[in-house]
Design a protein around this motif. Structure first.
Motif, short mmCIF file in Angstrom:
data_model
loop_
_atom_site.label_atom_id
_atom_site.label_comp_id
_atom_site.label_asym_id
_atom_site.label_seq_id
_atom_site.Cartn_x
_atom_site.Cartn_y
_atom_site.Cartn_z
N UNK A 190 -2.16 10.57 9.23
CA UNK A 190 -0.82 10.53 8.65
C UNK A 190 -0.03 9.33 9.15
N UNK A 191 -0.55 8.61 10.14
CA UNK A 191 0.11 7.43 10.67
C UNK A 191 -0.43 6.16 10.06
N UNK A 192 -0.15 5.04 10.71
CA UNK A 192 -0.59 3.72 10.26
C UNK A 192 -1.61 3.17 11.25
N UNK A 193 -2.81 2.90 10.77
CA UNK A 193 -3.84 2.33 11.64
C UNK A 193 -3.46 0.90 12.00
N UNK A 194 -3.50 0.61 13.30
CA UNK A 194 -3.16 -0.73 13.78
C UNK A 194 -4.38 -1.55 14.17
N UNK A 213 -14.05 -12.83 0.33
CA UNK A 213 -13.36 -11.58 0.63
C UNK A 213 -12.78 -11.04 -0.68
N UNK A 214 -13.22 -9.85 -1.07
CA UNK A 214 -12.70 -9.21 -2.28
C UNK A 214 -11.68 -8.16 -1.86
N UNK A 215 -10.42 -8.37 -2.25
CA UNK A 215 -9.34 -7.49 -1.82
C UNK A 215 -9.30 -6.20 -2.64
N UNK A 216 -8.73 -5.18 -2.03
CA UNK A 216 -8.58 -3.89 -2.70
C UNK A 216 -7.49 -3.95 -3.77
N UNK A 217 -7.55 -3.01 -4.70
CA UNK A 217 -6.57 -2.95 -5.78
C UNK A 217 -5.29 -2.24 -5.37
N UNK A 218 -5.36 -1.41 -4.34
CA UNK A 218 -4.17 -0.71 -3.87
C UNK A 218 -4.38 -0.27 -2.43
N UNK A 219 -3.30 -0.07 -1.68
CA UNK A 219 -3.44 0.43 -0.31
C UNK A 219 -3.91 1.88 -0.30
N UNK A 220 -4.50 2.29 0.83
CA UNK A 220 -4.89 3.67 1.03
C UNK A 220 -3.89 4.35 1.95
N UNK A 221 -3.52 5.57 1.61
CA UNK A 221 -2.57 6.29 2.43
C UNK A 221 -3.07 6.40 3.86
N UNK A 222 -2.22 6.07 4.79
CA UNK A 222 -2.60 6.14 6.20
C UNK A 222 -3.31 4.89 6.64
N UNK A 223 -4.51 4.68 6.15
CA UNK A 223 -5.34 3.58 6.64
C UNK A 223 -4.71 2.22 6.38
N UNK A 224 -4.25 1.97 5.16
CA UNK A 224 -3.64 0.67 4.84
C UNK A 224 -2.34 0.85 4.07
N UNK A 225 -1.68 1.95 4.26
CA UNK A 225 -0.44 2.21 3.53
C UNK A 225 0.58 1.11 3.82
N UNK A 226 1.21 0.61 2.76
CA UNK A 226 2.21 -0.43 2.91
C UNK A 226 1.64 -1.83 2.98
N UNK A 227 0.34 -1.99 2.89
CA UNK A 227 -0.27 -3.32 2.96
C UNK A 227 0.09 -4.15 1.72
N UNK A 228 0.45 -5.40 1.95
CA UNK A 228 0.53 -6.40 0.90
C UNK A 228 -0.84 -7.06 0.79
N UNK A 229 -1.13 -7.78 -0.28
CA UNK A 229 -2.46 -8.42 -0.38
C UNK A 229 -2.81 -9.28 0.82
N UNK A 230 -1.82 -10.02 1.34
CA UNK A 230 -2.12 -10.90 2.47
C UNK A 230 -2.33 -10.14 3.78
N UNK A 231 -1.85 -8.88 3.85
CA UNK A 231 -2.00 -8.10 5.08
C UNK A 231 -3.46 -7.85 5.41
#
Length: 325
Positions: free
Chosen positions: A175-179, A237-255
């Protein structure tokens, strides 16, 4: 789609050797695309899964978790009747009230060959031959691994406090943000065949996929990481189409790239592939790509059905353009 040949300077009759890194649905997408582009594909797959059928087999038998390896093999099956049938068989899960419930047929087949042959790579090669797979599947390590993540925001009263979360399923569903992540054991042995494949590759493809639990773990296996940094191969590097809840929530493409750099500061990147519908402002992404030494390629990659999944044909077209440039 026509198959492409090796880069300039190599035997023109040889297809380019491409290594794809990841696990789960993301690696399935890249392999489904790459087998349309070249006949020389090797998947190097994470071995940290601890959930579902894989987790049960891993705990009961002490084997590598077979699930992500199974999905990679299924992705490499051909588009003919033989390939479609075996892909469905491999992915089929039993439904019952007993101990077989939830087990995938492919997981049981892979583990049976491991027990008979006593060799994880040989077992996967045998399954690949049975399926007529258009490529090879290898584990990234010769031992099962555990992911440990530093996660913030689990306690809403202390949003910046870090909590250690262990296990792939727990890290992916936090439920948190992986760092950041690390592996247990800390310096696991790499699969020798995987290291060899990276050193001999023309191209290495990272992603798409679960960033912390499928893509980055490859860079934490010391011998494999060294091969990825020093290989003569070009890196995509092929980027994802959307962030994943928790694991990459809030990620921008450059993140994604910033996190990649934090975990592997010596890794250079030649091309970053992103979906046009995902990148609202290309300037920040272009800047980070440039800092990594690469160029940005934008293309329509989505299935267009509302799901955050890549379309295999669109991804193949984009990868073919990159590999032939």
């Amino acid at each position: 789609m026509s198959k492409i040949t090796a880069p300039d300077g190599d035997d023109a009759s040889r297809p380019p050797r491409v290594v794809a890194l990841g696990g789960g649905h993301g690696l399935h997408a890249s392999l489904s695309a790459l087998r349309r582009v070249t006949t020389d594909v090797t998947a190097i797959v994470t071995v940290a899964d601890d959930g579902g059928s894989s987790g049960r087999l891993r705990e009961e038998l002490g084997v590598l978790p077979p699930g992500d390896l199974r999905m990679a093999l299924a992705a490499l099956c051909g588009d003919d009747e033989w390939g479609h049938t075996w892909s469905q068989v491999l992915q089929h899960r039993f439904r019952s009230e007993g101990d077989l419930h939830g087990h995938a047929v492919g997981n049981l087949l892979i583990v049976a060959l491991w027990e008979l042959l006593g060799d994880s790579v040989a077992g996967l090669d045998w399954v690949g031959q049975l399926l007529g797979a258009h490529g090879r599947v290898l584990p990234m390590s010769s031992v099962p691994l555990e992911i440990s993540a530093e996660v913030s925001g689990i306690d809403p009263r202390e949003p910046e406090a870090l909590t250690t979360v262990r296990g792939q399923v727990a890290c992916a569903s936090t439920s948190g943000q992986v760092r950041s992540i690390s592996l247990i054991p800390e310096d696991p042995p790499a699969s020798p065949q995987a290291v060899k494949a990276v050193r001999e590759a023309d191209w290495v493809v990272f992603g798409p996929g679960s960033w912390f639990t499928s893509v980055l773990p490859h860079l934490l296996v010391p011998e494999l990481a060294h091969a990825l940094v020093t290989t003569r191969a070009k890196r995509v590097v092929a980027l994802n189409l959307s962030p994943q809840k928790g694991e990459t929530e809030g990620f921008r493409p450059e993140t994604y790239l910033e996190v990649l750099r934090e975990h592997a500061p010596k890794l250079g990147v030649d091309v970053v592939l992103a979906d046009t519908g995902t990148v609202e402002d290309a300037a920040p992404l272009t800047s980070v790509v440039g800092e990594l030494g690469g160029r940005l390629e934008l293309a329509d990659l989505s299935r267009g059905d509302g799901t955050p999944r890549h379309d295999a044909d669109k991804l193949a077209t984009a990868l073919e353009r990159i590999l032939t440039d």
